[in-house]
Scaffold this motif. Structure first.
Motif, PDB file in Angstrom:
ATOM      1  N   SER A  11      20.562  58.011  23.272  1.00  0.00           N
ATOM      2  CA  SER A  11      19.590  56.909  23.249  1.00  0.00           C
ATOM      3  C   SER A  11      18.276  57.286  22.570  1.00  0.00           C
ATOM      4  O   SER A  11      17.345  56.473  22.537  1.00  0.00           O
ATOM      5  CB  SER A  11      19.318  56.423  24.674  1.00  0.00           C
ATOM      6  N   HIS A  12      18.191  58.501  22.000  1.00  0.00           N
ATOM      7  CA  HIS A  12      16.904  58.926  21.403  1.00  0.00           C
ATOM      8  C   HIS A  12      17.132  60.147  20.505  1.00  0.00           C
ATOM      9  O   HIS A  12      17.285  61.261  21.003  1.00  0.00           O
ATOM     10  CB  HIS A  12      15.931  59.278  22.534  1.00  0.00           C
ATOM     11  N   ALA A  13      17.150  59.919  19.196  1.00  0.00           N
ATOM     12  CA  ALA A  13      17.296  61.042  18.258  1.00  0.00           C
ATOM     13  C   ALA A  13      16.438  60.776  17.030  1.00  0.00           C
ATOM     14  O   ALA A  13      16.324  59.631  16.585  1.00  0.00           O
ATOM     15  CB  ALA A  13      18.753  61.201  17.851  1.00  0.00           C
ATOM     16  N   HIS A  14      15.832  61.848  16.516  1.00  0.00           N
ATOM     17  CA  HIS A  14      15.034  61.742  15.278  1.00  0.00           C
ATOM     18  C   HIS A  14      15.935  62.179  14.128  1.00  0.00           C
ATOM     19  O   HIS A  14      15.839  63.295  13.637  1.00  0.00           O
ATOM     20  CB  HIS A  14      13.800  62.637  15.379  1.00  0.00           C
ATOM     21  N   LEU A  15      16.836  61.291  13.732  1.00  0.00           N
ATOM     22  CA  LEU A  15      17.879  61.672  12.773  1.00  0.00           C
ATOM     23  C   LEU A  15      17.315  62.096  11.429  1.00  0.00           C
ATOM     24  O   LEU A  15      17.878  62.968  10.766  1.00  0.00           O
ATOM     25  CB  LEU A  15      18.872  60.522  12.579  1.00  0.00           C
ATOM     26  N   GLY A  97      10.143  51.814  19.043  1.00  0.00           N
ATOM     27  CA  GLY A  97       9.939  53.168  19.534  1.00  0.00           C
ATOM     28  C   GLY A  97      10.270  54.178  18.443  1.00  0.00           C
ATOM     29  O   GLY A  97      10.955  53.838  17.490  1.00  0.00           O
ATOM     30  N   GLU A  98       9.692  55.271  18.490  1.00  0.00           N
ATOM     31  CA  GLU A  98       9.031  55.846  19.640  1.00  0.00           C
ATOM     32  C   GLU A  98       7.548  55.494  19.602  1.00  0.00           C
ATOM     33  O   GLU A  98       6.875  55.715  18.608  1.00  0.00           O
ATOM     34  CB  GLU A  98       9.247  57.366  19.592  1.00  0.00           C
ATOM     35  N   ILE A  99       7.070  54.957  20.700  1.00  0.00           N
ATOM     36  CA  ILE A  99       5.654  54.632  20.857  1.00  0.00           C
ATOM     37  C   ILE A  99       5.199  55.240  22.186  1.00  0.00           C
ATOM     38  O   ILE A  99       6.031  55.715  22.951  1.00  0.00           O
ATOM     39  CB  ILE A  99       5.420  53.101  20.866  1.00  0.00           C
ATOM     40  N   PHE A 159      11.464  55.137  29.646  1.00  0.00           N
ATOM     41  CA  PHE A 159      10.465  56.213  29.639  1.00  0.00           C
ATOM     42  C   PHE A 159      11.236  57.493  29.366  1.00  0.00           C
ATOM     43  O   PHE A 159      11.890  58.033  30.244  1.00  0.00           O
ATOM     44  CB  PHE A 159       9.727  56.261  30.991  1.00  0.00           C
ATOM     45  N   HIS A 160      11.144  57.947  28.110  1.00  0.00           N
ATOM     46  CA  HIS A 160      12.032  59.024  27.669  1.00  0.00           C
ATOM     47  C   HIS A 160      11.582  60.379  28.213  1.00  0.00           C
ATOM     48  O   HIS A 160      10.401  60.627  28.401  1.00  0.00           O
ATOM     49  CB  HIS A 160      12.156  58.950  26.132  1.00  0.00           C
ATOM     50  N   TRP A 161      12.585  61.245  28.514  1.00  0.00           N
ATOM     51  CA  TRP A 161      12.357  62.633  28.976  1.00  0.00           C
ATOM     52  C   TRP A 161      11.373  62.636  30.149  1.00  0.00           C
ATOM     53  O   TRP A 161      10.352  63.315  30.124  1.00  0.00           O
ATOM     54  CB  TRP A 161      11.830  63.474  27.813  1.00  0.00           C
ATOM     55  N   THR A 207      19.118  63.138  23.406  1.00  0.00           N
ATOM     56  CA  THR A 207      18.926  64.526  22.972  1.00  0.00           C
ATOM     57  C   THR A 207      17.522  64.786  22.419  1.00  0.00           C
ATOM     58  O   THR A 207      17.089  65.938  22.371  1.00  0.00           O
ATOM     59  CB  THR A 207      19.923  64.926  21.855  1.00  0.00           C
ATOM     60  N   ASP A 208      16.829  63.736  21.940  1.00  0.00           N
ATOM     61  CA  ASP A 208      15.555  63.923  21.231  1.00  0.00           C
ATOM     62  C   ASP A 208      15.739  64.896  20.059  1.00  0.00           C
ATOM     63  O   ASP A 208      14.802  65.598  19.681  1.00  0.00           O
ATOM     64  CB  ASP A 208      14.439  64.410  22.177  1.00  0.00           C
ATOM     65  N   SER A 209      16.928  64.941  19.484  1.00  0.00           N
ATOM     66  CA  SER A 209      17.211  65.824  18.345  1.00  0.00           C
ATOM     67  C   SER A 209      16.155  65.639  17.269  1.00  0.00           C
ATOM     68  O   SER A 209      15.693  64.521  17.060  1.00  0.00           O
ATOM     69  CB  SER A 209      18.546  65.450  17.688  1.00  0.00           C
TER      70      SER A 209
END
Ligand SMILES: [Zn+2]
Length: 266
Positions: A11-15, A97-99, A159-161, A207-209
């Protein structure tokens, strides 16, 4: 050894920051992953995030954002331009997002709380106007982040991580907002406490990769490392991996409005 295949969603990756992106996405698909939410951080990353999602339809879904870290190098007109780009491309995005807010003292020295909050409010206004979920970064700012999201009437948020106070977590859960678990759930005390306390119905995996994780051995993450988030959540909650996988995938699909395999709902 046969590894069980789970239909997971990162649900959250900086590809756009990943080296070997195409290979990483192949690996993610081969694991049985069904979607990756690619989050944007600034104007350039929003443009690239849209391009990547167009190359991988029905697998990579774009979110467009403006990270508080990006603000330090931006003037007012640039910020307005970025927000306008997000609004102009709103129908392509599954989320904003991400904000968020980041009250780490080094960032606050460059971008004070008031400026961060003003930009976040503008982004939340867009979410409210277009009925989009928001993906939030709230380091050292969980309570202010929560209050703004709630006050602005935003209905869907993750609310990530999450590593904040239990009291704020309870408010998040009570209003139907979500929190997400990263691979740091394998070892990070505050994050583990939050995951243990959050009901499964309020959890997503991410993962917030390409963030680096690990205590003794450090590694750069990619979407396939979602299995670490899965394993850690299952262990912390004492629930089998299949159930955690199914529930978190349904939670993510529900939040972002993604089509899911009906078999998952069984
Ligand atoms: Zn991130």
């Amino acid at each position: 050894m046969v590894q069980e295949v789970h239909q997971l969603i990162d649900s959250h990756a900086h590809l756009e920051e990943l080296e070997g992106l195409e290979r990483a996405l192949e690996k993610a698909r081969s694991l049985g992953m069904v979607a990756v939410i690619a989050v944007g951080s600034n104007h350039q990353s929003n443009v690239e995030t849209l391009e990547i999602s167009e190359r991988h339809p029905a697998f990579v879904y774009p979110a467009l954002g403006l990270h508080p870290w990006a603000l330090a190098e931006m003037g007012a007109s640039e910020i307005d331009g970025s927000l306008r780009f997000i609004e102009d491309n709103m129908e392509k995005a599954v989320a904003i997002g991400e904000i968020g807010l980041d009250y780490h003292k080094r960032l606050r020295a460059a971008v004070d709380k008031d400026r961060q909050q003003a930009v976040l409010k503008d982004a939340l206004r867009l979410a409210q106007k277009y009925d989009k979920p928001v993906i939030l970064h709230c380091r050292y700012a969980w309570k202010d982040c929560f209050d703004l999201v709630h006050q602005m009437g935003v209905k869907k948020a993750v609310f990530h991580w999450y590593t904040g106070f239990t009291s704020v977590l309870r408010e998040i859960v009570a209003l139907g907002y979500l929190v997400s678990a990263t691979p740091a759930a394998e070892y990070h005390g505050e994050h583990r406490r939050a995951i243990r306390e959050a009901p499964l119905a309020s959890l997503l995996l991410e993962t917030d990769s390409p963030v680096e994780y690990g205590r003794e051995t450090r590694y750069r993450s990619q979407p396939a490392d979602i299995v670490r988030s899965l394993g850690a959540v299952a262990e912390l909650k004492g629930i089998d991996e299949s159930t955690v996988a199914r529930k978190t995938t349904l939670n993510a699909a529900g939040l972002f409005g993604l089509p899911v395999d009906q078999g998952l709902a069984l």
